[in-house]
Design a protein around this motif. Structure first.
Motif, PDB file in Angstrom:
ATOM      1  N   ASP A 228       0.850  -1.189   0.000  1.00  0.00           N
ATOM      2  CA  ASP A 228       0.000   0.000   0.000  1.00  0.00           C
ATOM      3  C   ASP A 228       0.891   1.247   0.000  1.00  0.00           C
ATOM      4  O   ASP A 228       1.559   1.543   0.999  1.00  0.00           O
TER       5      ASP A 228
ATOM      6  N   ALA B 168       0.501   4.708   0.203  1.00  0.00           N
ATOM      7  CA  ALA B 168      -0.412   5.819   0.476  1.00  0.00           C
ATOM      8  C   ALA B 168       0.140   7.140  -0.049  1.00  0.00           C
ATOM      9  O   ALA B 168      -0.618   8.082  -0.274  1.00  0.00           O
TER      10      ALA B 168
ATOM     11  N   GLU C  38      -1.500   8.601  -2.987  1.00  0.00           N
ATOM     12  CA  GLU C  38      -2.727   9.354  -2.713  1.00  0.00           C
ATOM     13  C   GLU C  38      -2.400  10.777  -2.289  1.00  0.00           C
ATOM     14  O   GLU C  38      -2.959  11.740  -2.809  1.00  0.00           O
ATOM     15  N   SER C  39      -1.498  10.890  -1.317  1.00  0.00           N
ATOM     16  CA  SER C  39      -1.231  12.181  -0.692  1.00  0.00           C
ATOM     17  C   SER C  39      -0.230  13.038  -1.451  1.00  0.00           C
ATOM     18  O   SER C  39      -0.325  14.269  -1.433  1.00  0.00           O
TER      19      SER C  39
ATOM     20  N   GLY D  31      -3.105   3.719  -1.906  1.00  0.00           N
ATOM     21  CA  GLY D  31      -3.929   4.074  -0.760  1.00  0.00           C
ATOM     22  C   GLY D  31      -3.717   3.046   0.330  1.00  0.00           C
ATOM     23  O   GLY D  31      -2.615   2.553   0.518  1.00  0.00           O
TER      24      GLY D  31
ATOM     25  N   SER E 231      -5.229  -0.572   1.592  1.00  0.00           N
ATOM     26  CA  SER E 231      -6.133  -1.686   1.291  1.00  0.00           C
ATOM     27  C   SER E 231      -6.002  -2.831   2.289  1.00  0.00           C
ATOM     28  O   SER E 231      -6.698  -3.829   2.167  1.00  0.00           O
TER      29      SER E 231
ATOM     30  N   ASP F 234       0.843  11.525   8.287  1.00  0.00           N
ATOM     31  CA  ASP F 234      -0.098  10.429   8.039  1.00  0.00           C
ATOM     32  C   ASP F 234       0.054   9.401   9.159  1.00  0.00           C
ATOM     33  O   ASP F 234       1.082   8.722   9.254  1.00  0.00           O
TER      34      ASP F 234
END
Length: 215
Positions: free
Chosen positions: A59, A61, A64-65, A89, A91, A102
């Motif tokens: 994942d 992330a 995404e960010s 992201g 999952s 985060d």
């Protein structure tokens, strides 16, 4: 994509591959294909050192960010080098890669400060490994015995056409198109990418002229 990147090293390794601008701190970092691939190799070795099995999903992330950040693109390429599909992201994968601020965690979490030079956090991130530990990894190109993969969001990544020019991407979205345009297309060809985050139209025009890149 990994084999194409290796071919790129042999033919145009010293030329710029990825240039990243951030208006928030005025930073600029340029990575040649050789330097980018070195980061990928170190990160792929870190993945193995963490005990993450080749072929198991990761994942990322960060996709995404911070979809256009050079560290994000390094992690995506490193995951593929280990044969690991990437989910942009969270999952539920055993390995999660996050950015600053985060707080999401997995059984194994790597937190990236996103410092322009890869420097780690002033204070170790709680419940996560600081990505600066990647500096201790060997500069060895280790490919999974399972082979490389380009899995993305639960599917095989779509085909991407090679690109040979210099492209400027402004505030790229959290989408496959960013990975394709910024990473895969130039790796398959001889092109390069300039990524600019937080610039207005006038600033982008200046960057495009200075970098000799098309918008």
């Amino acid at each position: 994509m990994i084999s194409e990147l290796q071919r790129r090293l042999a033919s145009h390794g010293a030329q710029p591959f990825l240039t990243y601008y951030d208006a928030a701190d005025g930073s600029r970092i340029e990575l040649s294909a050789v330097t980018f691939a070195n980061w990928v190799d170190k990160t792929a070795n870190l993945i193995a050192d963490l005990g993450h099995e080749d072929g198991d999903p990761i994942d990322v992330a960060l996709a995404e960010s911070n979809p256009g950040h050079w560290v994000t693109l390094v992690w995506i390429a490193a995951a593929w080098q280990r044969g690991c599909p990437v989910h942009p992201g969270v999952s539920g994968a055993d390995l999660l890669v996050v950015g600053p601020g985060d707080a999401r965690r997995a059984p194994d979490t790597v937190a990236c400060s996103l410092h322009p030079l890869g420097i780690g956090f002033p204070t170790p991130p709680a419940g996560a490994l600081d990505y600066r530990e990647v500096f201790a990894q060997p500069d060895v190109h280790d490919v999974s015995p399972l082979g490389t993969a380009t899995g993305w969001a639960g599917q095989l990544a779509p085909r991407v056409e090679p690109r040979d020019d210099r492209l400027l991407l402004a505030d790229p979205p959290a989408a496959w198109s960013t990975v394709a345009d910024a990473l895969v297309a130039p790796a398959m060809g001889t092109g390069s990418t300039v990524i600019a985050v937080g610039y207005d139209d006038e600033g982008l025009a200046r960057l495009a002229e200075a970098e000799k890149a098309r918008l």
